[in-house]
Design an enzyme around this catalytic site. Sequence first.
Site, PDB file in Angstrom:
ATOM      1  N   ARG A  49       0.806  -1.213  -0.038  1.00 21.53           N
ATOM      2  CA  ARG A  49       0.026  -0.074   0.032  1.00 21.53           C
ATOM      3  C   ARG A  49       0.767   1.127   0.026  1.00 21.53           C
ATOM      4  O   ARG A  49       0.462   2.466  -0.244  1.00 21.53           O
ATOM      5  CB  ARG A  49      -1.021  -0.110   1.039  1.00 21.53           C
ATOM      6  CG  ARG A  49      -2.057   1.092   1.157  1.00 21.53           C
ATOM      7  CD  ARG A  49      -3.127   0.694   2.193  1.00 21.53           C
ATOM      8  NE  ARG A  49      -2.740   0.178   3.444  1.00 21.53           N
ATOM      9  CZ  ARG A  49      -2.343   1.020   4.541  1.00 21.53           C
ATOM     10  NH1 ARG A  49      -2.018   2.375   4.634  1.00 21.53           N
ATOM     11  NH2 ARG A  49      -1.941   0.349   5.786  1.00 21.53           N
ATOM     12  N   TYR A 100     -17.989  17.764 -14.842  1.00 22.39           N
ATOM     13  CA  TYR A 100     -18.141  16.173 -14.642  1.00 22.39           C
ATOM     14  C   TYR A 100     -19.032  15.881 -13.347  1.00 22.39           C
ATOM     15  O   TYR A 100     -18.778  16.234 -12.348  1.00 22.39           O
ATOM     16  CB  TYR A 100     -16.587  15.613 -14.369  1.00 22.39           C
ATOM     17  CG  TYR A 100     -16.840  14.155 -14.177  1.00 22.39           C
ATOM     18  CD1 TYR A 100     -17.636  13.226 -15.111  1.00 22.39           C
ATOM     19  CD2 TYR A 100     -16.278  13.741 -13.094  1.00 22.39           C
ATOM     20  CE1 TYR A 100     -17.687  11.836 -14.618  1.00 22.39           C
ATOM     21  CE2 TYR A 100     -16.206  12.419 -13.037  1.00 22.39           C
ATOM     22  CZ  TYR A 100     -16.962  11.415 -13.563  1.00 22.39           C
ATOM     23  OH  TYR A 100     -17.120   9.919 -13.255  1.00 22.39           O
ATOM     24  N   ASP A 174      -8.870  19.796 -13.739  1.00 18.94           N
ATOM     25  CA  ASP A 174      -9.244  18.566 -14.434  1.00 18.94           C
ATOM     26  C   ASP A 174      -8.451  18.802 -15.694  1.00 18.94           C
ATOM     27  O   ASP A 174      -9.092  19.015 -16.585  1.00 18.94           O
ATOM     28  CB  ASP A 174     -10.491  18.057 -14.279  1.00 18.94           C
ATOM     29  CG  ASP A 174     -10.669  16.638 -14.512  1.00 18.94           C
ATOM     30  OD1 ASP A 174     -10.045  16.076 -15.536  1.00 18.94           O
ATOM     31  OD2 ASP A 174     -11.744  16.075 -14.371  1.00 18.94           O
ATOM     32  N   LYS A 199      -9.059   7.100 -18.987  1.00 20.45           N
ATOM     33  CA  LYS A 199      -9.578   7.628 -20.202  1.00 20.45           C
ATOM     34  C   LYS A 199      -8.457   8.070 -21.439  1.00 20.45           C
ATOM     35  O   LYS A 199      -7.851   6.776 -21.879  1.00 20.45           O
ATOM     36  CB  LYS A 199     -10.298   9.174 -20.237  1.00 20.45           C
ATOM     37  CG  LYS A 199     -11.280   9.202 -19.045  1.00 20.45           C
ATOM     38  CD  LYS A 199     -12.518   8.301 -19.116  1.00 20.45           C
ATOM     39  CE  LYS A 199     -13.650   8.653 -18.491  1.00 20.45           C
ATOM     40  NZ  LYS A 199     -13.495   8.228 -16.919  1.00 20.45           N
TER      41      LYS A 199
END
Length: 381
Positions: A49, A100, A174, A199
């Site tokens: 982690r 978004y 973003d 994306k």
Amino acid sequence: MVAGRPPRAHDAELNVAVSLSATYVGGGSLATGATDTGEPQGPTLGYGRFGNPTWSALEEALGALEGGEALTFASGMAAVAAALHLLPATGTVLVPHGAYNGTHSLTALLAEQGRVAVRHVDITDVAGVRAVLAEVEGPVALWLESPTNPLLEVADIAALAAAGRERGAVVVVDNTFATPLLQRPLELGADVVVHAVTKFLSGHSDVVMGAVVVPPGSAHRDALLRHRTLHGAVPGPLEAFLALRGLRTLPLRLERSQASAAELARRLREHPAVTRVRHPSLPEDPGHALAARQMGGFGAIVSIEVAGGAAAADAVVDAVRLWVPATSLGGVESLVERRRRHAGEPRVVPEDLLRLSVGVEDLEDLWADLARALDRVAPRG
């Protein structure tokens, strides 16, 4: 050394391997591996982690593209959540009115919980955003998208970042639609850049991942790393490997996709079933001049509004055969969807708006399929 690749040596592997280990051999005191809060410290990995060599390779490459230091996350929304948590409790976040829907939904939830106050702004109006910044009290974050999803509005990032700095705001951009190949917000004054790696960056519709990039030496990196570690928002190593592989072809994919998008936008203007085309490449688009100055290209997303309302738009989606009716974007496949079918979509998004994510298929095939579907709903007369 090329970013994201191992050191060059005879018979060395060309690519960084997928490191699937969750546990690493350690030794010595806890301080050489991790703090008691579970954060990585020092040169060792300690635990899966805290870090992973495959993540690190992707982060190195993405950081080089954006001109900063990158951290990868389990999803784009995990990256959005981490960036929002840079704002102290009881602070205010300014969010584009047409951002978004995941960002809208998360900020609304944080507001319901009393975590932050939310103000929706028109990011094409610099004076209006500056006025809101002056009105709010306490800590502030200015959240930008450019172009926005799915209205494709273009923000003057440099001017808004300057306004944010004057107010002492954390400025987040973003950059998912533009990618670092078309726009580098850190160079325009942003404090933080967010990506949905899912994306364009990975580009093959087979990875869910996010990333945050900050300027070199930024104090925000430590806060973001702490958030990722303690919230467990870590990416999978195989996903990181696939995303890095996809990143290698980003220039080719984006060049093809955005060229096709611009040509489709020009043709769609003339179709009788289309009442509006949104794409910054069009000279009449409100964001054209700014995008031409600020960006290295106009992107591969086109939004259109269809005559006949939501029913006609849905009929177009049902009629296409090459285009894929699906959410998401930025892959090699061309996708289409009516955005207001999602409950969380901002109300400023028209009911009849279709978002087109243009892939790498043959342009004429894409046009023939889309034009045929639009012909079915075109007004008669």
